[in-house]
Motif scaffolding. Structure first.
Motif, PDB file in Angstrom:
ATOM      1  N   ARG A  97       2.561   2.764  -8.054  1.00  0.00           N
ATOM      2  CA  ARG A  97       2.057   1.625  -8.858  1.00  0.00           C
ATOM      3  C   ARG A  97       2.260   1.878 -10.355  1.00  0.00           C
TER       4      ARG A  97
ATOM      5  N   LYS B 117       4.440   7.859   5.631  1.00  0.00           N
ATOM      6  CA  LYS B 117       4.045   6.832   4.663  1.00  0.00           C
ATOM      7  C   LYS B 117       4.265   7.383   3.263  1.00  0.00           C
TER       8      LYS B 117
ATOM      9  N   ASP C 202       1.782  -0.974  10.275  1.00  0.00           N
ATOM     10  CA  ASP C 202       3.040  -0.701   9.581  1.00  0.00           C
ATOM     11  C   ASP C 202       3.967   0.201  10.397  1.00  0.00           C
TER      12      ASP C 202
ATOM     13  N   HIS D  18       2.644  -7.379  -7.735  1.00  0.00           N
ATOM     14  CA  HIS D  18       2.713  -6.180  -6.909  1.00  0.00           C
ATOM     15  C   HIS D  18       4.064  -6.089  -6.183  1.00  0.00           C
TER      16      HIS D  18
ATOM     17  N   ARG E  54      -5.186  -3.974   9.790  1.00  0.00           N
ATOM     18  CA  ARG E  54      -4.210  -2.894   9.641  1.00  0.00           C
ATOM     19  C   ARG E  54      -3.992  -2.121  10.934  1.00  0.00           C
TER      20      ARG E  54
ATOM     21  N   ASN F  20       2.349   4.593  -2.838  1.00  0.00           N
ATOM     22  CA  ASN F  20       2.834   3.677  -3.871  1.00  0.00           C
ATOM     23  C   ASN F  20       2.341   4.147  -5.235  1.00  0.00           C
TER      24      ASN F  20
ATOM     25  N   THR G  10       0.841  -1.196   0.000  1.00  0.00           N
ATOM     26  CA  THR G  10       0.000   0.000   0.000  1.00  0.00           C
ATOM     27  C   THR G  10       0.875   1.244   0.000  1.00  0.00           C
ATOM     28  N   ASP G  11       1.911   1.231   0.819  1.00  0.00           N
ATOM     29  CA  ASP G  11       2.963   2.247   0.825  1.00  0.00           C
ATOM     30  C   ASP G  11       4.280   1.523   0.605  1.00  0.00           C
TER      31      ASP G  11
END
Length: 377
Positions: A201, A196, A350, A282, A336, A199, A186-187
Motif C-alpha cells: 500500500r 499470499k 482467494d 486501491h 473470505r 500489499n 488485501t494481497d
C-alpha cells in the motif's frame, strides 16, 4: 533478435540543461501546432492531414523569420515528434487509444533521436549541439550500441535516457512448476500453492504527507515562484510513490516468471473496475494492469506460457476440489472463507480462486484455444 530498452538516469550540466529545455520546448511547440492544424482540418472540413503534409508544415514553420529559434535544436527531434504524433493518430483510428492531446509544459517532456543524430563513442553518448557527453549513471551495461535514444524529463525534474538495443534474448531453462494467481487488494496476488504476497500500500504510506503538500500547493498564488516550488515537491512525492509501486511489481512478476513454466491469471477489465468510487484508489495502487502486462512480455522473453482466462469465470464461487465443481451463487465480497455444501471442503476464497484459475488455464493451454478472453503468451 528482439528490441529491448535500457533506461538510465543522467545529470546534465548547466549548458546541457539549457539545450534540453530548448529542445523540449521546440518539440512541444511543433507537436501542438501540427495537432491544432490536424484537429481544425478534421472538425471543420472533415479532411485528414497525413504525415507528409505534417512534415511540410514543419518545413514552412522553420522558414518563418519569427520562428528562427527552431533551428537552435536538432531537426531530427522535431521530425520524430511528428512520427510519434502519426503513431498516436493511427492508434486512435484503430480504436486502440483516445484522441491525441496537446503537450503541457509542466508534464513529462521527451524527444527521440535516431540514426546518426547522436553519437555513441567509448561508452559515452553525445547529443547534437553539445560537445560534452551525458553524465549517465550506468546501472547496468548495454549489450550493444543503441539504435534509438529517448531523452525525457519527468514532472519531478529528473532526467532519463532510454536506449533501444537489438539483442538476442535466450529462453530460460524449462521449469516443472505451474501456478495460478488471483489478483486482490488485501494481497496483491495469491498463488494456487497458498502463497499470499501481502500489499505494501505505497499510496497509503505517503497519503498524509501528499495531502499536506497538496493543501499547501492550493494556497499558493498562480504564477508565483513559491507555487512552482511546491508543485515540484508534490511531483517528487508522486514520483517516489510510483517508483516504489513499479519496483514491487517488477520484483513480483520476475519471481513468478523465473519459478514457473506456466502462469495463469484472470483477464480483468481494470479500466471498468477503476470506475468504482470506493475501490478506484486501491485498485490503481495495486497496479493490476501493469502486473499482467509485465507477466506477458517477460513470459515471451523467458520462453514461459502466460495464460489469461475469461474474466466471467466464477473462480471464487466454484469449489476447486477435484470431482466437485459446485458453484456457490451467494458469495458476497465480504465472505473470505466458505464451506462447500456438496463435498464439505473448506475454502479460502482467494486460494480457491487461484486453484480454479490454474485448472482452467492449463485446460486452455492443452486445447490451444485463445477465445473467450483467454490469451497465451
Amino acid at each position: 533478435m528482439k528490441k529491448k530498452a535500457y533506461k538510465y538516469r543522467f545529470y546534465p550540466t548547466d549548458e546541457q540543461s539549457l539545450l534540453l529545455a530548448k529542445t523540449f520546448g521546440c518539440v512541444r511547440f511543433i507537436y501542438n501546432r501540427v495537432l491544432k492544424v490536424r484537429t481544425d482540418a478534421y472538425y471543420k472540413d472533415g479532411a485528414s492531414v497525413n504525415y507528409s503534409a505534417a512534415s511540410k508544415i514543419l518545413t514552412e514553420l522553420k522558414k518563418d523569420p519569427e520562428l528562427v529559434w527552431l533551428k537552435e535544436v536538432a531537426s531530427v527531434a522535431l521530425q520524430q515528434s511528428l512520427r510519434h504524433q502519426q503513431t498516436a493518430f493511427t492508434n486512435f483510428w484503430d480504436r486502440r487509444a483516445k484522441y491525441p492531446t496537446f503537450k503541457k509544459k509542466n508534464a513529462r517532456q521527451s524527444f527521440s533521436l535516431v540514426g546518426t543524430a547522436f553519437r555513441y563513442r567509448d561508452g559515452n553518448i553525445y547529443i547534437p549541439k553539445s560537445n560534452e557527453p551525458l553524465n549517465i549513471r550506468w546501472s547496468q551495461a548495454m549489450p550493444c550500441e543503441p539504435s534509438t535514444i529517448t531523452i525525457s524529463k519527468d514532472a519531478a525534474g529528473r532526467y532519463f535516457i532510454s536506449c533501444l538495443c537489438e539483442i538476442d534474448i535466450k529462453p530460460m531453462p524449462i521449469s516443472a512448476k505451474q501456478v495460478g494467481i488471483d489478483l486482490g487488494l488485501t494481497d496483491l496476488y495469491i498463488t494456487s500453492d497458498g502463497f499470499k504476497s501481502g500489499n505494501p500500500r505505497h499510496l497509503k504510506r505517503y497519503e498524509a504527507k501528499l495531502a499536506y503538500l497538496q493543501r499547501m500547493l492550493s494556497r499558493k498564488k498562480k504564477g508565483a515562484k513559491n507555487r512552482n516550488k511546491m508543485r515540484l515537491k508534490v511531483a517528487q512525492l508522486h514520483a517516489k510513490i510510483a517508483d516504489c509501486r513499479m519496483d514491487a511489481t517488477h520484483k513480483a512478476t520476475r519471481k513468478l516468471i523465473n519459478e514457473n513454466q506456466v502462469v495463469c491469471v484472470e483477464n480483468l477489465a481494470v479500466k471498468n473496475m477503476i470506475k468504482n468510487p470506493k475501490l478506484a484508489k486501491h485498485i490503481a495502487d495495486a497496479n493490476w494492469g501493469e502486473f499482467v502486462r509485465q507477466l506477458h512480455y517477460k513470459g515471451v522473453w523467458a520462453g514461459r506460457n502466460v495464460i489469461e482466462i475469461d474474466r466471467w469465470f466464477p473462480s471464487s464461487k466454484r469449489c476447486s476440489t477435484e470431482g466437485c465443481g459446485f458453484v456457490n451463487e451467494s458469495l458476497p465480497l465480504s465472505v473470505r472463507r466458505w464451506a462447500c455444501p456438496k463435498c464439505g471442503s473448506h475454502h479460502d476464497r482467494d486460494i480457491n480462486a487461484a486453484k480454479n484459475i490454474k485448472a482452467v488455464g492449463l485446460t486452455v493451454l492443452a486445447s490451444g484455444a485463445t477465445g473467450s478472453g483467454a490469451k497465451v503468451a
